[in-house]
Write a protein that holds these residues in place. Structure first.
Motif, mmCIF file in Angstrom:
data_model
loop_
_atom_site.group_PDB
_atom_site.id
_atom_site.type_symbol
_atom_site.label_atom_id
_atom_site.label_comp_id
_atom_site.label_asym_id
_atom_site.label_seq_id
_atom_site.Cartn_x
_atom_site.Cartn_y
_atom_site.Cartn_z
ATOM 1 N N TRP A 334 -90.493 64.509 57.851
ATOM 2 C CA TRP A 334 -91.777 64.868 57.271
ATOM 3 C C TRP A 334 -91.999 66.369 57.426
ATOM 4 O O TRP A 334 -91.645 66.970 58.456
ATOM 5 C CB TRP A 334 -92.894 64.098 57.964
ATOM 6 C CG TRP A 334 -92.677 62.619 57.854
ATOM 7 C CD1 TRP A 334 -93.118 61.783 56.877
ATOM 8 C CD2 TRP A 334 -91.930 61.795 58.765
ATOM 9 N NE1 TRP A 334 -92.701 60.495 57.104
ATOM 10 C CE2 TRP A 334 -91.960 60.473 58.254
ATOM 11 C CE3 TRP A 334 -91.225 62.050 59.954
ATOM 12 C CZ2 TRP A 334 -91.329 59.413 58.894
ATOM 13 C CZ3 TRP A 334 -90.589 61.007 60.597
ATOM 14 C CH2 TRP A 334 -90.645 59.697 60.072
ATOM 15 N N HIS A 335 -92.605 66.975 56.416
ATOM 16 C CA HIS A 335 -92.820 68.417 56.405
ATOM 17 C C HIS A 335 -94.300 68.733 56.556
ATOM 18 O O HIS A 335 -95.146 68.129 55.896
ATOM 19 C CB HIS A 335 -92.288 69.014 55.094
ATOM 20 C CG HIS A 335 -92.609 70.458 54.917
ATOM 21 N ND1 HIS A 335 -93.107 70.985 53.742
ATOM 22 C CD2 HIS A 335 -92.526 71.506 55.787
ATOM 23 C CE1 HIS A 335 -93.298 72.282 53.882
ATOM 24 N NE2 HIS A 335 -92.970 72.626 55.116
ATOM 25 N N VAL A 336 -94.595 69.697 57.431
ATOM 26 C CA VAL A 336 -95.966 70.169 57.647
ATOM 27 C C VAL A 336 -95.963 71.685 57.499
ATOM 28 O O VAL A 336 -95.114 72.378 58.075
ATOM 29 C CB VAL A 336 -96.475 69.782 59.057
ATOM 30 C CG1 VAL A 336 -97.864 70.382 59.305
ATOM 31 C CG2 VAL A 336 -96.503 68.268 59.217
ATOM 32 N N MET A 337 -96.889 72.206 56.734
ATOM 33 C CA MET A 337 -96.967 73.648 56.544
ATOM 34 C C MET A 337 -97.497 74.330 57.806
ATOM 35 O O MET A 337 -98.316 73.763 58.535
ATOM 36 C CB MET A 337 -97.889 73.975 55.368
ATOM 37 C CG MET A 337 -97.324 73.581 54.015
ATOM 38 S SD MET A 337 -95.835 74.518 53.583
ATOM 39 C CE MET A 337 -96.544 76.161 53.353
ATOM 40 N N PRO A 338 -97.047 75.553 58.089
ATOM 41 C CA PRO A 338 -97.559 76.297 59.245
ATOM 42 C C PRO A 338 -99.077 76.430 59.164
ATOM 43 O O PRO A 338 -99.637 76.712 58.097
ATOM 44 C CB PRO A 338 -96.871 77.662 59.124
ATOM 45 C CG PRO A 338 -95.624 77.389 58.345
ATOM 46 C CD PRO A 338 -95.991 76.307 57.374
ATOM 47 N N GLY A 339 -99.738 76.214 60.282
ATOM 48 C CA GLY A 339 -101.187 76.319 60.344
ATOM 49 C C GLY A 339 -101.929 75.027 60.083
ATOM 50 O O GLY A 339 -103.130 74.925 60.365
ATOM 51 N N ASP A 340 -101.253 74.006 59.579
ATOM 52 C CA ASP A 340 -101.912 72.750 59.233
ATOM 53 C C ASP A 340 -101.868 71.786 60.425
ATOM 54 O O ASP A 340 -101.230 70.733 60.368
ATOM 55 C CB ASP A 340 -101.254 72.133 58.000
ATOM 56 C CG ASP A 340 -102.006 70.906 57.485
ATOM 57 O OD1 ASP A 340 -103.153 70.674 57.940
ATOM 58 O OD2 ASP A 340 -101.447 70.181 56.639
ATOM 59 N N SER A 341 -102.556 72.138 61.498
ATOM 60 C CA SER A 341 -102.540 71.287 62.692
ATOM 61 C C SER A 341 -103.247 69.960 62.432
ATOM 62 O O SER A 341 -102.837 68.918 62.968
ATOM 63 C CB SER A 341 -103.181 72.011 63.870
ATOM 64 O OG SER A 341 -104.529 72.350 63.593
ATOM 65 N N GLU A 342 -104.276 69.983 61.606
ATOM 66 C CA GLU A 342 -104.968 68.734 61.283
ATOM 67 C C GLU A 342 -104.066 67.786 60.510
ATOM 68 O O GLU A 342 -104.066 66.567 60.738
ATOM 69 C CB GLU A 342 -106.244 69.029 60.490
ATOM 70 C CG GLU A 342 -107.320 69.753 61.286
ATOM 71 C CD GLU A 342 -108.603 69.906 60.498
ATOM 72 O OE1 GLU A 342 -108.644 69.435 59.329
ATOM 73 O OE2 GLU A 342 -109.559 70.490 61.037
ATOM 74 N N GLY A 343 -103.278 68.353 59.586
ATOM 75 C CA GLY A 343 -102.327 67.529 58.851
ATOM 76 C C GLY A 343 -101.271 66.943 59.764
ATOM 77 O O GLY A 343 -100.849 65.790 59.583
#
Length: 403
Positions: A334-343
């Motif tokens: 799974w990929h999470v963008m930098p800064g998206d801690s909520e995601g």
């Protein structure tokens, strides 16, 4: 053909670049080629003598570099000493048909350029890190400054004169193209892992869900997003975070966790390489992070070990980076963008509630590894690049035959 392989690290030194180069050296000798390696004798970590296995047919020249330590000055002296010795071997020792250079130390490719210009050898560069881009991205040198322009000028001079350049992924190939390197010189060969050393273990019990970061956590890695998500989950025992390794990021995360008194985080030292399969098998999901500014200047290699272990991974980093591409291609994480801690928190909660998703992604990760990133597959691909008739076009026939 006669090959000269140059890199500061080589087994029994356990540095990853040396291990990969050793795999290529073995594959070349199996194919009947003559292989000589110039490398340093000293190591920045303790060596494992077993790493020499299978290199009996390789002519290894270990030069007496100064001790490799983490300090900038000692590292610079070590780099310069090795570089000067490598120049001597490339320019004045027995001529090689093909010179293959890596990027430790930076600008090492100039030794291959010298061999090409003075002796007519073919030269192929294996870009493990793109200089000076990585130094600029990490704030070590100023963008557009004299050091950036000087190092970049020399590096690009060598790249333009190379017969072929191997990039570790599409993101690195794109970065080199943006530096003006012709696409005809660029090819891609991703890293690999020895599948006999890392085999899958059964997934642990679903509670707690264990997330593992294993290896160096330095300035090239995004720690902020992960740290914020861990802070939001610090009061629950549903998740267990394990960090095993070292680096500046470890100190930052440890300090933050101690401040929060987080009970679901554990910090461990580097783990023994011989026990890596068991170590990776302790987790449900691996963690891989990368700062957006370093995209293409480096390519995280932790993904391949996790895939070999049959573990999916969460990548926190730019969408253009190679780990994100692996996830899109193989559905192995799974990929999470930098800064998206909520995601990231939402993703972890979803996976904890639906463990079936982890098991399915784990199977796809192992299948993708066996198909594309196992040692024999990866090393053979690099050997094909090194012996490509197009690269060797123009070489005298007597030099293009196996002795």
């Amino acid at each position: 053909m006669r090959f000269l392989l140059i890199n500061q690290f080589f087994p029994p030194d356990p540095a990853p670049t040396g291990q990969l180069l050793a795999d290529v050296a073995r594959a070349l000798t199996v194919a009947g080629h003559s292989v000589r390696v110039v490398c340093g004798r000293a190591s920045y970590v303790a060596c494992d003598a077993a790493g020499d296995h299978g290199l009996e047919l390789v002519d290894v020249r270990r030069v007496g570099t100064t001790s490799f330590r983490r300090g900038f000055l000692s590292r610079l002296v070590s780099y310069v000493f090795f570089f000067m010795t490598a120049v001597r071997y490339a320019a004045f020792d027995k001529r090689a048909d093909v010179v293959f250079t890596l990027t430790t130390p930076p600008l090492l490719s100039l030794t291959g350029t010298l061999a090409k210009l003075l002796r007519g050898s073919r030269h192929i560069i294996w870009e493990m890190d793109v200089y000076p881009d990585i130094a600029v991205a990490l704030g070590v040198i100023a963008s557009g400054g004299i050091l950036d322009r000087t190092v970049g000028g020399f590096a690009d001079f060598s790249r333009h004169h190379a017969d072929k350049i191997i990039a570790l992924g599409p993101c690195m190939s794109n970065r080199l193209a943006n530096r003006g390197i012709p696409s005809t010189k660029l090819t891609i060969a991703q890293n690999w892992i020895d599948g006999t050393r890392i085999s899958p273990r059964s997934l642990p019990d679903p509670i707690p869900m264990v997330l593992l970061y294993s290896g160096n956590l330095g300035r090239a890695h995004d720690t902020a997003t992960l740290g914020e998500a861990m802070g939001k989950l610090s009061s629950t025992d549903r998740f267990q975070f394990i960090f095993a390794g070292a680096g500046d990021g470890y100190a930052e995360l440890r300090a933050a966790c101690e401040l929060r008194q987080a009970a679901n985080v554990q910090f461990l030292p580097y783990q023994d390489g011989h026990l890596l399969a068991d170590h990776l098998g302790t987790c449900h999901i691996g963690l891989v992070t990368q700062r957006a500014s370093t995209c293409g200047a480096v390519v995280p290699s932790k993904t391949y070990g996790l895939m070999a272990a049959g573990r999916p991974f969460i990548f926190i980093g730019p969408a253009e980076a190679t780990p994100a591409l692996l996830i899109r291609t193989y559905q192995c994480g799974w990929h999470v963008m930098p800064g998206d801690s909520e995601g990231l928190v939402a993703l972890l909660q979803l996976l904890a509630e639906t463990p079936r998703l982890i098991g399915e992604a784990a199977g796809r990760a192992r299948d993708a590894f066996l198909e594309s990133y196992e040692l024999q597959v990866g090393a053979s691909h690099v050997v094909r690049i090194l012996t490509d008739a197009e690269v060797l076009d123009g070489m005298p026939e007597s030099l293009a035959t196996v002795e």
